[in-house]
Every structure is written in C-alpha cells, then in structure tokens.
Design an enzyme around this catalytic site. Structure first.
Site, mmCIF file in Angstrom:
data_model
loop_
_atom_site.group_PDB
_atom_site.id
_atom_site.type_symbol
_atom_site.label_atom_id
_atom_site.label_comp_id
_atom_site.label_asym_id
_atom_site.label_seq_id
_atom_site.Cartn_x
_atom_site.Cartn_y
_atom_site.Cartn_z
ATOM 1 C CG PHE A 114 27.452 45.145 35.806
ATOM 2 C CD1 PHE A 114 27.806 46.353 36.572
ATOM 3 C CD2 PHE A 114 27.372 45.225 34.526
ATOM 4 C CE1 PHE A 114 28.049 47.538 36.146
ATOM 5 C CE2 PHE A 114 27.403 46.395 33.743
ATOM 6 C CZ PHE A 114 27.654 47.505 34.708
ATOM 7 C CG ASP A 185 31.884 39.627 34.809
ATOM 8 O OD1 ASP A 185 33.205 39.982 34.785
ATOM 9 O OD2 ASP A 185 31.050 40.032 34.174
ATOM 10 C CE1 TYR A 210 34.592 48.844 31.116
ATOM 11 C CE2 TYR A 210 34.717 47.535 29.060
ATOM 12 C CZ TYR A 210 34.289 48.148 30.146
ATOM 13 O OH TYR A 210 32.888 47.559 30.572
ATOM 14 C CE LYS A 211 33.960 47.699 34.260
ATOM 15 N NZ LYS A 211 32.912 46.593 34.543
ATOM 16 N NE ARG A 357 32.192 51.992 41.219
ATOM 17 C CZ ARG A 357 31.866 51.122 40.170
ATOM 18 N NH1 ARG A 357 31.654 49.863 40.136
ATOM 19 N NH2 ARG A 357 32.151 51.871 39.051
#
Ligand SMILES: *Cc1c(COP(=O)(O)O)cnc(C)c1O
Length: 398
Positions: A114, A185, A210-211, A357
């Site tokens: 990312f 990560d 939060y994912k 996605r």
C-alpha cells in the site's frame, strides 16, 4: 460449535437493498455500536468528564483491546496495543526494527504494498539522513531479494489490489536466515484470514481495525512486537503515553514496559467504544472457519463472473493458499463499471489503474448476496449500462 453465519449476519447493520462487498475498505457497523458509543458519550464523557480516564478505564483500553485483537492474529496477551492510525504504526514499527539492525541500510518491500507504507518508509529514510534506502521488487521476487544487505523486510501480507497473499512464515524464516527483521502489515489480514504471528516468528506487525474489524471510519490501528523484542525495541515516535510513567511528567523519555511503549498519544476513546462493540462479535469466531467460508464465496463469485461476464479478467491468484479475503478483476473501464454496480446497490470499490475489488466478509455476506452481485454485474456488462458520463466522473475517494 460451527459459526452460524445467518446469526452473525443479523448482528450487523446493512442498509436496505445493499450487497456490501467493501468491508475490506470500511467494515459496516455492528448493531450494538450506536448504543455503546452513545453510552460512552453520555455516561462516561458527559458525566465523568476527566475522571473517565480512571473510572471508565479509558487508559487501559488500548492494551485490553490489543489482547482481543491479538487472539485473531496469533499474538500472545500483552503483545498488541491499539492507537493512532496505521500509517503512524508502520513508521513506529519500521523505525524500531531499523534501529535493532544497525549495520544494514536497506528496507525491502514490494510493488504490491500500500502506498502509504512505502511513503512512510521513504520519509523515514529521509529523516535518517539519506543513508537508508527503500527497495521495492515485485511480490514474486521478494524471496530472492532478501540478501545480507537487507535490514528489514516490510510487507503487507495480503496485497490490497490483487488479494495475493504472501507466505508469512516462509518469508520470515528467510529474512531471519539472512539476518533481517520483518514488519508485517495485517491491514487485509486481521479479521480476514487466520494469522499466527507467534508461529511465523514475525518481529513486528501492524494493522487497522476499520476494515475487516468494523471499528468505523478513523478507528485505531494496532501494533505487535514479538515478546523477544518487547524490552529492546525503542520507539522513534516516543510520545508521553509510551513513557514508563506518563504522569511523572519527566523531562526525558524512558520507554514504558513491553508493548505499552509503542503507544504515542491520547487514544481515541469514542472510536474504541465502537471497536469494543465489534469485538464482541469477533471474540467468538474462529478465523479458520471465517476464511474457509470466504473462499467458498470467492469461488462462487469467480465462477459466476467468468461464466457471465468473461470480459473481466481475474487478478487474484486461483490458489486458495495464495488468497486473502478479496477477489479482484481487471477491466479498462473498471471505474465506470464499479460506479454502475454501486448505483444498483452492489458496493465494491475501484483501485487504479483498472482493478474492481470485492471484499468477502462471511459474517455478513452470504451466497444470495454473491448471486445478486453476479447477476447485476452480468446485466451491466450485457447492456453496457456502465457507459455513461455520470459513471466516468472520478470522485475524490474511489
Ligand atoms: C488501509 C491501509 C492503510 C491506511 O493507513 P491509515 O493510516 O489507516 O490511513 C495503510 N496500509 C495498508 C496496507 C492499508 O491497507
């Protein structure tokens, strides 16, 4: 007892008419979250005011929640703490790892990482006076690139674009053989796939809540430090709440015990209340079972799309062993196609340049949802309904 996925689905609030395949970006709310947050606002903040830090246990919450998140990622109690955002925690972990390997100058990462992780590494290299270098190779080339110049291997276990999964144990073993440390990560792993940090021997790990973990927009990140390093690692972001005695107000920094030292500043109490509500759902589930169900749903989508919308190209590995909890397809008009899907209530997202996605979160997504997503997508492709100006205008957040 096996997970009753119909029962877990009822624990989440999902807007009417929506198939939500974007829980990998922002998890939905558990139904108990509003009342929980409201209680903390009214009864704790409202009534206790500053006394809430002691009386309501706000100060102990980051470590208590760390233990609960830790169970999902194979981390022993006392090795995970919550707070700040993921980008900050990437910096914190990476800086400590570099300091622990002082003779080496290379941070190895991959082009599937990312961007924020890479940007944080670049910024850190600059701050360290330009002697350090960030090297990125393709995900497939990581293993071979771990040589004796590498100080730290910093990777996101599951690629945010393609959903490709690294072999954490293998890469960590190789890194250690070559004298490097690892920073993993887990942004697309925690709450998505079974992770065993202890067994893999990972040195540091970070991730967000939060994912897949449903703490709400801006929810706190987490950081893990292996027990062997806990008293050695020195935080570069040495904030007062990582100090051994924050309320002694010493003029110089002394690191707190173990994982506590990785804290930086005041924790987001309201956001952690939302995470506490979500963790009541997560506390009871087996990640192996969640991921097995995710793979079944992923296969259903892949089969459906390849049969009914074959102009989309699968970007995710076919091997179950190399998959996280998302499926991605490529199409040159991916952005417009995704906007057309969202307009019909099937919510996924788009990642430049051409990736559609779809996140799989079996606690609230089932076979009927996937079947609907496939038929809506097939209809959009058959009739070309994506080909409209309103679907091509790019919004700030994709
Ligand atoms: C989502 C994500 C981030 C976002 O970082 P924030 O500081 O929470 O905005 C960083 N890294 C990875 C790998 C991610 O997936």
């Amino acid at each position: 007892m096996p997970i009753d996925f119909a029962a877990t689905k009822a624990l989440f609030h999902l807007p009417e008419g929506v198939v939500y395949l974007d829980g990998n970006s922002l998890g939905p709310m558990v139904r108990t979250a509003p009342a929980r947050v409201d209680r903390v606002v009214q009864a704790e903040w409202g009534e206790m005011l500053i006394r809430g830090w002691n009386k309501a246990g706000w100060m102990a919450q980051p470590a208590a929640l760390g233990n609960r998140v830790g169970r999902l990622i194979g981390a022993a109690a006392g090795t995970v703490v919550l707070g700040d955002t993921l980008s900050i925690k990437v910096y914190q972990a990476l800086a400590s790892a570099l300091e622990m390997n002082p003779k080496r100058r290379v941070i190895l990462s991959d082009t599937g990482n990312f961007p924020s992780d890479l940007y944080m590494a670049e910024g850190l290299c600059r701050t360290l006076g330009g002697q350090y270098r960030l090297k990125t190779v393709s995900p497939e080339a990581v293993m071979a690139a771990i040589d004796d110049s590498v100080a730290v291997v910093m990777l996101t276990e599951v690629d945010y674009r393609t959903g490709r999964r690294h072999d954490m144990a293998d890469i960590t073993r190789r890194a250690h053989e070559m004298g490097a440390l690892t920073v993993w990560d887990l942004a697309h792993s925690a709450g998505a796939i079974p992770v065993d940090l202890a067994r893999a021997g990972a040195d540091f790990a970070v991730g967000c809540t939060y994912k897949y973990l449903n703490s709400g927009p801006g929810g706190p990140a987490f950081i893990y430090v292996a027990p062997a390093h806990a008293e050695v690692a020195r935080p570069a972001l040495s904030g007062w709440l990582g100090h051994a005695a924050p309320f002694a107000f010493d003029l110089s920094y002394r690191p707190g015990p173990g994982i506590e030292r990785m804290r930086v500043g005041t924790p987001p109490v309201l956001q952690m209340a939302a995470l506490e509500a979500a963790m009541e759902v997560w506390d009871g589930v087996s990640m192996a079972e969640v991921h097995a169900q995710s793979l079944r749903l992923q296969d259903q989508l892949i089969k459906g799309v390849e049969t009914r919308a074959p102009m989309l190209t699968l970007a995710t590995p076919r091997s179950h062993l190399m998959r996280g909890s998302q499926v991605s397809f490529r199409h040159p008009e991916g952005y417009a196609i995704m906007q057309a899907l969202i307009a019909e209530g099937v919510i996924g997202d788009f990642r430049a340049p051409d990736i559609l996605r779809f996140g799989f979160t079996p606690l609230y997504i089932d076979e009927d949802d996937v079947a609907r997503a496939v038929s809506v997508l097939a209809r959009i492709m058959d009739y070309g309904t994506w080909d409209k100006p309103e679907f091509k205008a790019r919004a700030a957040v994709t």
